[in-house]
Design an enzyme around this catalytic site. Structure first.
Site, PDB file in Angstrom:
ATOM      1  CG  ASN A 104      -2.911  29.547  76.671  1.00 22.01           C
ATOM      2  OD1 ASN A 104      -2.465  29.976  75.607  1.00 22.01           O
ATOM      3  ND2 ASN A 104      -2.507  29.990  77.857  1.00 22.01           N
ATOM      4  CD1 TRP A 105      -3.710  25.259  71.553  1.00 22.40           C
ATOM      5  CD2 TRP A 105      -3.333  25.823  69.416  1.00 22.40           C
ATOM      6  NE1 TRP A 105      -4.607  24.562  70.776  1.00 22.40           N
ATOM      7  CE2 TRP A 105      -4.394  24.884  69.460  1.00 22.40           C
ATOM      8  CE3 TRP A 105      -2.926  26.331  68.179  1.00 22.40           C
ATOM      9  CZ2 TRP A 105      -5.049  24.444  68.301  1.00 22.40           C
ATOM     10  CZ3 TRP A 105      -3.580  25.882  67.031  1.00 22.40           C
ATOM     11  CH2 TRP A 105      -4.627  24.943  67.095  1.00 22.40           C
ATOM     12  CE  LYS A 106       0.360  28.132  78.746  1.00 19.74           C
ATOM     13  NZ  LYS A 106       0.989  27.869  80.023  1.00 19.74           N
ATOM     14  N   GLY A 151      -3.152  24.184  78.909  1.00 18.87           N
ATOM     15  CA  GLY A 151      -1.985  24.605  78.149  1.00 18.87           C
ATOM     16  C   GLY A 151      -1.372  23.428  77.411  1.00 18.87           C
ATOM     17  N   GLY A 152      -0.358  22.833  78.014  1.00 15.89           N
ATOM     18  CA  GLY A 152       0.422  21.778  77.361  1.00 15.89           C
ATOM     19  C   GLY A 152      -0.421  20.695  76.694  1.00 15.89           C
ATOM     20  CB  SER A 212      -0.472  20.458  85.564  1.00 16.61           C
ATOM     21  OG  SER A 212       0.754  21.170  85.473  1.00 16.61           O
ATOM     22  CD  GLU A 271       2.633  30.990  80.589  1.00 12.80           C
ATOM     23  OE1 GLU A 271       2.209  31.129  79.427  1.00 12.80           O
ATOM     24  OE2 GLU A 271       2.641  29.888  81.180  1.00 12.80           O
ATOM     25  N   GLY A 284       2.191  24.288  83.828  1.00 14.03           N
ATOM     26  CA  GLY A 284       3.292  23.668  83.090  1.00 14.03           C
ATOM     27  C   GLY A 284       4.261  22.888  83.957  1.00 14.03           C
ATOM     28  CG  HIS A 314      -1.771  32.994  81.014  1.00 16.63           C
ATOM     29  ND1 HIS A 314      -0.487  32.711  81.423  1.00 16.63           N
ATOM     30  CD2 HIS A 314      -2.416  31.802  80.911  1.00 16.63           C
ATOM     31  CE1 HIS A 314      -0.374  31.391  81.560  1.00 16.63           C
ATOM     32  NE2 HIS A 314      -1.523  30.824  81.253  1.00 16.63           N
ATOM     33  CD  GLU A 374      -4.536  29.221  83.726  1.00 20.97           C
ATOM     34  OE1 GLU A 374      -4.743  28.207  83.074  1.00 20.97           O
ATOM     35  OE2 GLU A 374      -3.804  30.143  83.337  1.00 20.97           O
TER      36      GLU A 374
END
Ligand code: PGA
Length: 258
Positions: A11-13, A240-241, A219, A101, A181, A99, A175
């Site tokens: 997930n590149w966000k 993600g990251g 993470s 977010e 993150g 998600h 999640e």
């Protein structure tokens, strides 16, 4: 556990411009194609502006493409939104819905997430439905109840419809919000317990619960991936990251048990 194939999804966000996004996609395509038989599927979910160029970079290769969100409607006056048929048109196979977010940053309710998941299934996409508790909810001992309620409330009705197994195109991503993150991961024991509970809850929603892939997210990195992916009801990761670095993302996928 049988037929559930591990899914490693990135997930590149809201990160990336054309040059770096396309380069990362091309690097992953090359690596996966060169790797031959691997025990995982790999998908990347770029931001909306990069879906078409990344689709071109991935074309006819093994890395799958996904969107990060979709609107419940197929088209219309919804400024700034993207419809599931548009994602399908661009070559997406997946879309992330619900998600945290989106749930927390955009006030999305379970009902909205459910409608988005249904919209995705209706056009043949696989919906990655995210659930997860906040830190306060975990501290109050409510983590499992919160996740079970999100799962049930976000479950698209059409998934159980006769004449197909749309639920085979549902993926659930657990999640924990406090792990996203932050560099903090849930302990393997907590992840295992939550995934077991999710599988059990799915059993009350569908008779195909054992077909549905359950991803862990929060993470995930190369250093903890092997331990997480080895857990019985963990069928992949939503990253993600670490998915913004082709080497780091590849190392996570390589941690899939063989
Ligand atoms: P993270 O994000 O890997 O950066 O924690 C995971 C996610 O939000 O999907």
């Amino acid at each position: 556990m049988a037929s559930r194939r591990t899914l490693i999804a990135g997930n590149w966000k809201m990160n990336g411009h054309r040059a770096d996004g396309v380069a990362r996609a091309a690097a992953l395509k090359e690596r996966l194609a060169a790797a031959g038989a691997v025990p995982f599927d790999m998908a990347v979910c770029p931001p909306a502006t990069l879906i078409w160029p990344v689709a071109a970079a991935l074309a006819s290769g093994p890395v799958l493409l996904g969107g990060q969100d979709c609107h419940p409607a197929a088209s219309g006056a919804f400024t700034g939104d993207i419809a599931a048929p548009m994602l399908a048109d661009a070559g997406c196979r997946f879309v992330i819905v619900g998600h945290s977010e989106r749930r927390h940053g955009h006030g999305e309710t379970d009902a909205v997430v459910k409608a988005k998941a249904a919209a995705a299934l209706a056009v043949g996409l696989t919906a990655i439905v995210c659930v997860g508790e906040t830190e306060a909810e975990r501290d109050h001992g409510a983590a499992e109840a919160v996740v079970a309620a999100q799962l049930t409330g976000s479950w698209p009705e059409s998934a159980g419809a006769a004449g197909g197994h749309a639920e085979d195109r549902l993926v659930i991503a657990y999640e924990p919000v406090w792990a996203i993150g932050t560099g903090r991961t849930a302990t393997p024991a907590d992840v295992a317990a939550m995934h077991r509970m999710i599988r059990t809850t799915l059993g009350s929603l569908t008779d195909r619960a054992d077909q549905i892939r359950l991803l862990y997210g929060g993470s995930v990195k190369a250093a903890n991936a092997a331990e997480l992916l080895a857990l019985e009801d963990v069928d992949g990761a939503l990253v993600g990251g670490a998915s913004l670095d082709a080497d780091a993302f590849w190392a996570i996928a390589e941690a899939t048990p063989r």
